[in-house]
Design an enzyme around this catalytic site. Structure first.
Site, PDB file in Angstrom:
ATOM      1  N   ASP A  67       0.805   5.081  -8.665  1.00 29.48           N
ATOM      2  CA  ASP A  67      -0.365   4.296  -8.267  1.00 29.48           C
ATOM      3  C   ASP A  67      -1.640   5.124  -8.205  1.00 29.48           C
ATOM      4  O   ASP A  67      -1.597   6.355  -8.212  1.00 29.48           O
ATOM      5  CB  ASP A  67      -0.114   3.617  -6.909  1.00 29.48           C
ATOM      6  CG  ASP A  67       0.638   4.525  -5.918  1.00 29.48           C
ATOM      7  OD1 ASP A  67       0.539   5.762  -6.050  1.00 29.48           O
ATOM      8  OD2 ASP A  67       1.322   3.993  -5.034  1.00 29.48           O
ATOM      9  N   ASN A 136       5.524   0.149   6.553  1.00 28.54           N
ATOM     10  CA  ASN A 136       5.739  -1.303   6.474  1.00 28.54           C
ATOM     11  C   ASN A 136       6.767  -1.663   5.400  1.00 28.54           C
ATOM     12  O   ASN A 136       6.910  -2.824   5.036  1.00 28.54           O
ATOM     13  CB  ASN A 136       4.408  -2.029   6.208  1.00 28.54           C
ATOM     14  CG  ASN A 136       3.800  -1.651   4.855  1.00 28.54           C
ATOM     15  OD1 ASN A 136       4.370  -0.861   4.110  1.00 28.54           O
ATOM     16  ND2 ASN A 136       2.653  -2.212   4.543  1.00 28.54           N
ATOM     17  N   HIS A 138       6.737  -0.576   2.216  1.00 23.19           N
ATOM     18  CA  HIS A 138       6.267  -0.609   0.819  1.00 23.19           C
ATOM     19  C   HIS A 138       6.814   0.581   0.020  1.00 23.19           C
ATOM     20  O   HIS A 138       7.154   1.620   0.568  1.00 23.19           O
ATOM     21  CB  HIS A 138       4.738  -0.706   0.726  1.00 23.19           C
ATOM     22  CG  HIS A 138       3.970   0.532   1.051  1.00 23.19           C
ATOM     23  ND1 HIS A 138       2.713   0.506   1.623  1.00 23.19           N
ATOM     24  CD2 HIS A 138       4.243   1.859   0.884  1.00 23.19           C
ATOM     25  CE1 HIS A 138       2.262   1.732   1.768  1.00 23.19           C
ATOM     26  NE2 HIS A 138       3.169   2.577   1.334  1.00 23.19           N
ATOM     27  N   GLU A 143       3.038  -4.010  -1.340  1.00 23.83           N
ATOM     28  CA  GLU A 143       3.021  -4.346   0.084  1.00 23.83           C
ATOM     29  C   GLU A 143       3.975  -5.513   0.357  1.00 23.83           C
ATOM     30  O   GLU A 143       4.404  -6.199  -0.579  1.00 23.83           O
ATOM     31  CB  GLU A 143       1.587  -4.728   0.492  1.00 23.83           C
ATOM     32  CG  GLU A 143       0.555  -3.617   0.264  1.00 23.83           C
ATOM     33  CD  GLU A 143       0.659  -2.459   1.266  1.00 23.83           C
ATOM     34  OE1 GLU A 143       1.758  -2.218   1.822  1.00 23.83           O
ATOM     35  OE2 GLU A 143      -0.362  -1.777   1.464  1.00 23.83           O
TER      36      GLU A 143
END
Ligand code: F6R
Length: 259
Positions: A67, A136, A138, A143
């Protein structure tokens, strides 16, 4: 999923480095999938050290990072391009042009995402993908609620992710709101994946990924579908796993084969 639990973060990093070394020994011209983030820093340092010692060469390998932030060009010191240059690419022997990240400064980020996915396919797909894990759940910047079949695209970053990454941006400067990220489908298509997670802050995400149901609210749980996924943890990151009997407790220098 093969879950390896090491006593501490240093041992977990060394085990992850062993896997990269083994992958390159099997396939020197491997297409590697690389990641950034705090967890990867010591792994990059370990890989650079093994290269200096003559144990590891990237000369025939290629790489695609997961990313990049939208809006940050390769020369921006906060970009993942710069991070990768500083932490790994300038310290090892990848051939010029053999490493690639999405271009965060592309005039059309959506077109860049499509081109990136096409470039991965043109390279023959990813042989070995490294992953970190967000608190979280990811992976990459996929996400919670990301499509389990998603491909490289532009994603809005969760507020919690921007908060977690604010430390890399300096005081008063917030991370960008969007990133170009490989999708969960892109990651699943890699022939082998290795996820490294260390520290208590990741323990709940690790539990949900490994022992929770497959669910888009925990994107990393998609690795339950991967035929060759290894999860390397330190004891703190593994501390909320309940099904202890099913995992490999690895003692450095002994125990079950880690590779
Ligand atoms: C970064 C990436 C992210 C990180 C994750 C964990 O390329 O893909 O998924 O791996 O946010 O980051 P750290 O290691 O900083 O906790």
């Amino acid at each position: 999923m093969k879950v390896l639990i090491l006593p501490d973060a240093a041992a977990a990093v060394a085990t992850a480095a062993d896997h990269v070394e083994a992958a390159l020994a099997r396939l020197p011209a491997a297409v590697l999938g690389l990641a950034t983030g705090g967890t990867m820093e010591p792994l990059h340092a370990a890989l650079a050290a093994r290269h200096r010692e003559g144990r590891l060469s990237f000369a025939r390998a290629r790489s695609f990072n997961l990313d990049e932030y939208v809006g940050l060009g390769a020369d921006d010191p906060r970009s993942y391009h710069a991070t990768m240059r500083d932490q790994l690419f300038s310290l090892v022997d990848f051939a010029p042009g053999a490493t690639r990240l999405p271009d965060g400064a592309a005039p059309d980020p959506h077109a860049e995402a499509l081109a990136y996915e096409a470039a991965i396919a043109a390279a023959g797909g990813i042989d070995f993908q490294l992953l970190g894990l967000g608190r979280n759940g990811h992976i990459g910047f996929n996400e919670p609620t990301s499509s389990l079949g998603s491909r490289t695209r532009v994603k809005t970053l969760a507020a919690s992710t921007r908060e977690a990454n604010a430390r890399f941006f300096g005081q008063g400067k917030a991370p960008p709101t969007h990133a170009i990220t490989m999708g969960l489908g892109t990651i699943l298509a890699a022939r082998e994946v290795l996820l490294l997670a260390t520290g208590e802050a990741k323990a709940e995400a690790v539990r949900a990924m490994v022992e929770g149901p497959l669910a888009a609210v925990v994107p990393a749980s998609v690795l339950q579908l991967h035929p060759r996924a290894t999860v390397v943890l330190d004891a703190a990151a593994a501390s909320r796993l309940a099904l202890g009997d099913y995992y490999h407790l690895v003692h450095p220098g002994g125990g079950p084969a880690a590779v």
